[in-house]
Design a protein around this motif. Structure first.
Motif, PDB file in Angstrom:
ATOM      1  N   LEU A 164      34.927  42.278  84.290  1.00  0.00           N
ATOM      2  CA  LEU A 164      35.689  41.504  83.302  1.00  0.00           C
ATOM      3  C   LEU A 164      37.057  41.081  83.822  1.00  0.00           C
ATOM      4  N   VAL A 165      37.854  42.033  84.314  1.00  0.00           N
ATOM      5  CA  VAL A 165      39.204  41.709  84.783  1.00  0.00           C
ATOM      6  C   VAL A 165      39.171  40.826  86.038  1.00  0.00           C
ATOM      7  N   PRO A 166      38.374  41.164  87.064  1.00  0.00           N
ATOM      8  CA  PRO A 166      38.317  40.262  88.227  1.00  0.00           C
ATOM      9  C   PRO A 166      37.876  38.846  87.866  1.00  0.00           C
ATOM     10  N   MET A 167      36.958  38.721  86.926  1.00  0.00           N
ATOM     11  CA  MET A 167      36.498  37.387  86.546  1.00  0.00           C
ATOM     12  C   MET A 167      37.591  36.614  85.824  1.00  0.00           C
ATOM     13  N   PHE A 168      38.373  37.301  85.014  1.00  0.00           N
ATOM     14  CA  PHE A 168      39.486  36.651  84.332  1.00  0.00           C
ATOM     15  C   PHE A 168      40.501  36.106  85.335  1.00  0.00           C
ATOM     16  N   LEU A 169      40.838  36.917  86.330  1.00  0.00           N
ATOM     17  CA  LEU A 169      41.807  36.491  87.340  1.00  0.00           C
ATOM     18  C   LEU A 169      41.241  35.356  88.197  1.00  0.00           C
ATOM     19  N   LEU A 195      47.047  37.425  77.096  1.00  0.00           N
ATOM     20  CA  LEU A 195      47.195  38.798  77.554  1.00  0.00           C
ATOM     21  C   LEU A 195      46.760  39.796  76.491  1.00  0.00           C
ATOM     22  N   VAL A 196      47.200  39.598  75.240  1.00  0.00           N
ATOM     23  CA  VAL A 196      46.881  40.535  74.169  1.00  0.00           C
ATOM     24  C   VAL A 196      45.382  40.573  73.912  1.00  0.00           C
ATOM     25  N   PHE A 197      44.770  39.397  73.788  1.00  0.00           N
ATOM     26  CA  PHE A 197      43.334  39.379  73.534  1.00  0.00           C
ATOM     27  C   PHE A 197      42.562  39.912  74.735  1.00  0.00           C
ATOM     28  N   GLY A 198      43.068  39.661  75.925  1.00  0.00           N
ATOM     29  CA  GLY A 198      42.417  40.205  77.109  1.00  0.00           C
ATOM     30  C   GLY A 198      42.471  41.729  77.132  1.00  0.00           C
ATOM     31  N   ILE A 199      43.644  42.289  76.820  1.00  0.00           N
ATOM     32  CA  ILE A 199      43.787  43.749  76.786  1.00  0.00           C
ATOM     33  C   ILE A 199      42.919  44.344  75.685  1.00  0.00           C
ATOM     34  N   ASN A 200      42.948  43.730  74.491  1.00  0.00           N
ATOM     35  CA  ASN A 200      42.131  44.243  73.384  1.00  0.00           C
ATOM     36  C   ASN A 200      40.651  44.244  73.738  1.00  0.00           C
ATOM     37  N   THR A 201      40.188  43.148  74.332  1.00  0.00           N
ATOM     38  CA  THR A 201      38.785  43.056  74.698  1.00  0.00           C
ATOM     39  C   THR A 201      38.425  44.079  75.772  1.00  0.00           C
ATOM     40  N   PHE A 202      39.315  44.237  76.740  1.00  0.00           N
ATOM     41  CA  PHE A 202      39.058  45.203  77.809  1.00  0.00           C
ATOM     42  C   PHE A 202      38.966  46.619  77.248  1.00  0.00           C
ATOM     43  N   LEU A 203      39.889  46.978  76.346  1.00  0.00           N
ATOM     44  CA  LEU A 203      39.855  48.311  75.747  1.00  0.00           C
ATOM     45  C   LEU A 203      38.598  48.511  74.909  1.00  0.00           C
ATOM     46  N   ALA A 204      38.159  47.450  74.211  1.00  0.00           N
ATOM     47  CA  ALA A 204      36.910  47.543  73.437  1.00  0.00           C
ATOM     48  C   ALA A 204      35.722  47.794  74.358  1.00  0.00           C
ATOM     49  N   ILE A 205      35.696  47.116  75.505  1.00  0.00           N
ATOM     50  CA  ILE A 205      34.608  47.316  76.459  1.00  0.00           C
ATOM     51  C   ILE A 205      34.660  48.722  77.046  1.00  0.00           C
ATOM     52  N   VAL A 206      35.867  49.223  77.326  1.00  0.00           N
ATOM     53  CA  VAL A 206      35.998  50.592  77.829  1.00  0.00           C
ATOM     54  C   VAL A 206      35.438  51.590  76.821  1.00  0.00           C
ATOM     55  N   LEU A 207      35.825  51.432  75.545  1.00  0.00           N
ATOM     56  CA  LEU A 207      35.346  52.341  74.510  1.00  0.00           C
ATOM     57  C   LEU A 207      33.833  52.250  74.351  1.00  0.00           C
ATOM     58  N   LYS A 208      33.308  51.037  74.340  1.00  0.00           N
ATOM     59  CA  LYS A 208      31.855  50.848  74.211  1.00  0.00           C
ATOM     60  C   LYS A 208      31.117  51.472  75.388  1.00  0.00           C
ATOM     61  N   THR A 209      31.691  51.349  76.575  1.00  0.00           N
ATOM     62  CA  THR A 209      31.060  51.921  77.762  1.00  0.00           C
ATOM     63  C   THR A 209      31.033  53.438  77.688  1.00  0.00           C
ATOM     64  N   ILE A 210      32.115  54.043  77.220  1.00  0.00           N
ATOM     65  CA  ILE A 210      32.166  55.505  77.086  1.00  0.00           C
ATOM     66  C   ILE A 210      31.105  55.994  76.095  1.00  0.00           C
ATOM     67  N   ILE A 211      31.012  55.297  74.955  1.00  0.00           N
ATOM     68  CA  ILE A 211      30.017  55.682  73.950  1.00  0.00           C
ATOM     69  C   ILE A 211      28.598  55.488  74.496  1.00  0.00           C
ATOM     70  N   THR A 212      28.386  54.387  75.222  1.00  0.00           N
ATOM     71  CA  THR A 212      27.073  54.140  75.820  1.00  0.00           C
ATOM     72  C   THR A 212      26.695  55.243  76.799  1.00  0.00           C
ATOM     73  N   LEU A 213      27.659  55.639  77.633  1.00  0.00           N
ATOM     74  CA  LEU A 213      27.394  56.692  78.617  1.00  0.00           C
ATOM     75  C   LEU A 213      27.025  58.008  77.934  1.00  0.00           C
ATOM     76  N   ILE A 214      27.687  58.318  76.829  1.00  0.00           N
ATOM     77  CA  ILE A 214      27.422  59.577  76.134  1.00  0.00           C
ATOM     78  C   ILE A 214      26.137  59.516  75.315  1.00  0.00           C
ATOM     79  N   VAL A 215      25.938  58.431  74.588  1.00  0.00           N
ATOM     80  CA  VAL A 215      24.863  58.359  73.592  1.00  0.00           C
ATOM     81  C   VAL A 215      23.563  57.803  74.163  1.00  0.00           C
ATOM     82  N   SER A 216      23.652  56.733  74.972  1.00  0.00           N
ATOM     83  CA  SER A 216      22.459  55.991  75.353  1.00  0.00           C
ATOM     84  C   SER A 216      21.936  56.324  76.741  1.00  0.00           C
ATOM     85  N   ASP A 217      22.838  56.490  77.679  1.00  0.00           N
ATOM     86  CA  ASP A 217      22.419  56.662  79.070  1.00  0.00           C
ATOM     87  C   ASP A 217      21.611  57.941  79.246  1.00  0.00           C
TER      88      ASP A 217
END
Length: 531
Positions: free
Chosen positions: A88-93, A407-429
């Protein structure tokens, strides 16, 4: 007077051909702008024509691919979250540095790679690579929404955003309806549907090759000032430093140069903006609720197959449900523009109520054995989320510059993806709990219940805080409470941006940042118009 003005402005434009540049006459300018609008809208429409997308999960579980439900749920789908977070971040840059068009081409090539792997891949590893390439297409969606603002004048931002996003919405709706008709009426196989999708994607890649490449972008390729006389950007006005006129860059010492670095200046300004309570509230909503929303969207097609594991492809209605949820999302986003509420007072209560209803709908999806009831619950779930998206966009962006919006929407989206990834790793993986899809939805129900309780508690505490103070002084209106003219601006913003963030269901949902990136320029232009 006019000739004098022309003599002053003439040296300011060193390249007459640079967009948006002066045109020979109003007729030619209008014709050029109309052609640009048409081509971008046509490209946006065609890039969404993937009729097989709604049926990817049943295709993987069918005899054509013969993957097990456990493999799809716990090994294949989680890869999308991990790879999306990584790119996400590399693609944005890269999007800004390469000036959009190369990233649009990369997106087109990645889509083709996705469907080639779907058609010819035979192993779990192939499907995991498919999810990786799909994450590239999701991260690259910012390129299209940002691209339009680099080609047109600020006065045309609003109309251009409305036209382009309407074309995307129409493309998503048409693609879902077409896929459903081909499966149900035409009795096409899922394999044939994917070949048709591949043909559409090849055509959209050809269209992307003829897109005009901008000469400027938001951060890395900013317009160069002509002989020091160009108008300063929003960032140039941020804390210009002692003795420096607004809009001039700091120079001289290394420390001054470091402080003047664009990202540092943006972060300093963002730190000051975080004092606004509404900005904090809606940013938290964006992070936590968007993470939960995408968890539902990514796994709901697997749940549908678990509820109704039919082998009759003509009775799989994923495309119709995706089309209905897209349409309802557009309607609720449109309606949100006409809601006149003092959001500084009632935001937490309304967010808590909507989140509680979404929790109930998730529990219904978890518990029901009726596929039609599950379909209806999902459509309503998306509609409620879409209702709050344009409101969040305005509340966050109304007091920020274009660059800070990004910047704000980028940070918010990135944090949402981080949280979703953590939940996915715990619950789904499979390396975590590896829960069955129905059990996952029970966990997501608990997640939304906790969020709704937190919002309601915040509303109660906020009321208790304000009432004692109201006896001594009138309730201060927050910056986010709008005048009638600003309310009208919010309605216009909602029309063009409200339908952005959830145009594609399942793992293919259009990421909310697409809606976010278009909000900033419009609002800044409105503020400049008022001045």
């Amino acid at each position: 007077m006019a000739s004098s003005s022309q003599r002053v402005e003439k040296p300011v434009s060193p390249e007459p051909q640079a967009e948006p540049g002066p045109e020979p006459g109003p007729g030619r300018e209008l014709q050029s702008w109309q052609w640009l609008v048409f081509y971008l809208c046509f490209y946006g429409f065609m890039s969404q024509m993937r009729p097989g997308e709604s049926f990817i999960t049943p295709y993987l579980l069918s005899t054509a691919k013969n993957f097990t439900k456990k493999q799809v749920t716990n090994e294949i789908t989680p890869v999308l979250s991990y790879s999306y977070l990584a790119v996400l971040v590399p693609m944005f840059l890269l999007t800004d540095y390469l000036r959009y068009k190369p990233v649009l081409l990369l997106q087109g090539l990645s889509y083709i790679a996705v469907w080639l792997l779907l058609l010819f891949g035979v192993s779990v590893l192939h499907m995991q690579f498919m999810e990786f390439f799909y994450s590239l297409t999701m991260a690259a969606r910012i390129a299209y929404s940002s691209y339009i603002f680099s080609l047109v004048r600020p006065a045309q931002y609003q109309r251009m955003a409305g036209y382009s996003r309407s074309a995307v919405l129409l493309g998503v709706f048409t693609s879902s309806v077409l896929g459903q008709l081909l499966v149900t009426v035409g009795k096409f196989s899922f394999t044939m549907l994917n070949y048709i999708s591949l043909a559409f994607l090849t055509f959209s890649l050809i269209l992307a090759m003829f897109l005009k490449r901008p000469k400027r972008s938001l951060f890395f390729n900013r317009s160069e000032p002509a002989r020091g006389e160009a108008s300063p950007s929003e960032l140039d006005k941020m804390h210009p430093g002692p003795g420096q006129p607004a809009g001039r860059k700091l120079c001289g010492t290394p420390l001054a140069g470091w402080r003047d670095w664009i990202l540092v200046r943006m972060l300093r300004e963002l730190g000051a903006s975080l004092r606004l309570p509404q900005l904090r509230l809606w940013s938290l909503w964006w992070v936590f609720n968007s993470a939960g929303y995408y968890l539902i969207v990514f796994y709901v097609h697997i749940l549908w197959n678990d509820i109704d594991p039919t082998n009759d492809t003509t009775k799989v209605y994923n495309g119709g449900v995706d089309a209905a949820s897209t349409l309802l999302g557009a309607i609720t986003a449109f309606a949100a523009g006409f809601v006149k509420i003092q959001w500084a007072l009632w935001a937490k209560l309304i967010i808590g109520g909507v989140t509680a209803v979404q929790a109930g709908l998730i529990f219904l999806m978890h518990k029901t054995g009726s596929i039609w009831l599950c379909y209806m619950a999902f459509v309503l779930f998306r509609g409620f989320y879409q209702f709050l998206v344009p409101i969040a966009i305005f509340q966050i962006a109304s007091s920020l510059s274009k660059e800070l919006c990004a910047l704000v929407f980028g940070i918010n989206t990135f944090l949402a993806i981080v949280l979703k990834t953590i939940i996915t790793l715990i619950v789904s993986d499979k390396r975590g709990l590896g829960l069955h899809v129905r059990s996952q939805f029970l966990v997501y129900f608990g997640y939304f219940v906790v969020l709704s309780i937190a919002y309601f508690l915040g509303a109660v505490l906020g009321t208790l805080w304000h009432f004692p103070r109201s006896h001594h002084q009138p309730l201060p209106l927050a910056q986010e409470l709008r005048s009638p003219s600003e309310e009208k601006a919010a309605q216009v913003l909602s029309l063009q941006d409200g339908v952005l963030s959830n145009l594609q269901p399942e793992a293919t949902t259009l990421a909310p940042e697409d809606g976010a990136w278009t909000a900033g320029p419009v609002l800044r232009d409105q503020r400049e118009a008022k001045a």
